[in-house]
Design an enzyme around this catalytic site. Structure first.
Site, PDB file in Angstrom:
ATOM      1  N   GLU A  15      86.185 103.705 106.361  1.00 37.70           N
ATOM      2  CA  GLU A  15      86.689 104.468 105.226  1.00 37.70           C
ATOM      3  C   GLU A  15      86.532 103.628 103.974  1.00 37.70           C
ATOM      4  O   GLU A  15      87.088 102.536 103.885  1.00 37.70           O
ATOM      5  CB  GLU A  15      88.161 104.834 105.453  1.00 37.70           C
ATOM      6  CG  GLU A  15      88.833 105.474 104.270  1.00 37.70           C
ATOM      7  CD  GLU A  15      88.173 106.777 103.843  1.00 37.70           C
ATOM      8  OE1 GLU A  15      87.785 106.879 102.675  1.00 37.70           O
ATOM      9  OE2 GLU A  15      88.044 107.680 104.685  1.00 37.70           O
ATOM     10  N   CYS A  49      89.410 111.659  99.489  1.00 35.30           N
ATOM     11  CA  CYS A  49      89.838 110.276  99.294  1.00 35.30           C
ATOM     12  C   CYS A  49      89.181 109.642  98.081  1.00 35.30           C
ATOM     13  O   CYS A  49      89.655 108.639  97.577  1.00 35.30           O
ATOM     14  CB  CYS A  49      89.559 109.457 100.547  1.00 35.30           C
ATOM     15  SG  CYS A  49      87.811 109.417 100.997  1.00 35.30           S
TER      16      CYS A  49
END
Length: 132
Positions: A15, A49
């Site tokens: 991520e 995100c």
């Protein structure tokens, strides 16, 4: 994790998003910066995100940035995501709507000021204009 995966030649997905700040320096051209800030906040409907969540603005330009950013956010066309005129559609679920509504209410009780939006919009179970 990347180091361990690399040592063992394992496939991995890392991520790389998060809450990276959108920084506005004293030299910023606000007419160019504010549209970019709005896009950074609402890209992918603001539900990813990589959407900017923190805006760090030098104190001597903060009022100018806030005024122009609020005006630009208030002008973002919201509504039905199937309507080509819509730029910002509803959040993904009723649960997300409830969570955002609670977060905004909590922030306001703690001193935040909702300068635009700040409450669910009429017309749909998950329609919500993001607060800025």
């Amino acid at each position: 994790m990347a180091e361990i995966a690399g040592q063992h030649l394992k496939k991995s997905v890392l991520e790389l998003g998060g809450s990276d700040p959108f920084i506005v320096a004293s030299s910023a051209d606000m007419d160019a910066t504010v549209p970019l800030a709005v896009t950074a906040r609402i890209q992918n409907n603001g539900q990813s995100c990589i959407a900017s969540k923190r805006f760090i603005v030098v104190r001597d330009r903060a009022d100018e940035f806030i005024e122009k950013f609020v005006e630009a956010m208030a002008a973002v066309p919201t509504g039905d995501p199937m309507d080509p005129a819509t730029v910002l559609g509803p959040v993904v679920s009723r649960g997300q709507l409830d969570e955002l509504t609670a977060q905004v209410a909590d922030s306001v009780t703690k001193g935040a000021v909702a300068r635009t939006g700040g409450a669910p919009l009429p017309g749909g179970a998950t329609t919500f204009r993001r607060r800025c």
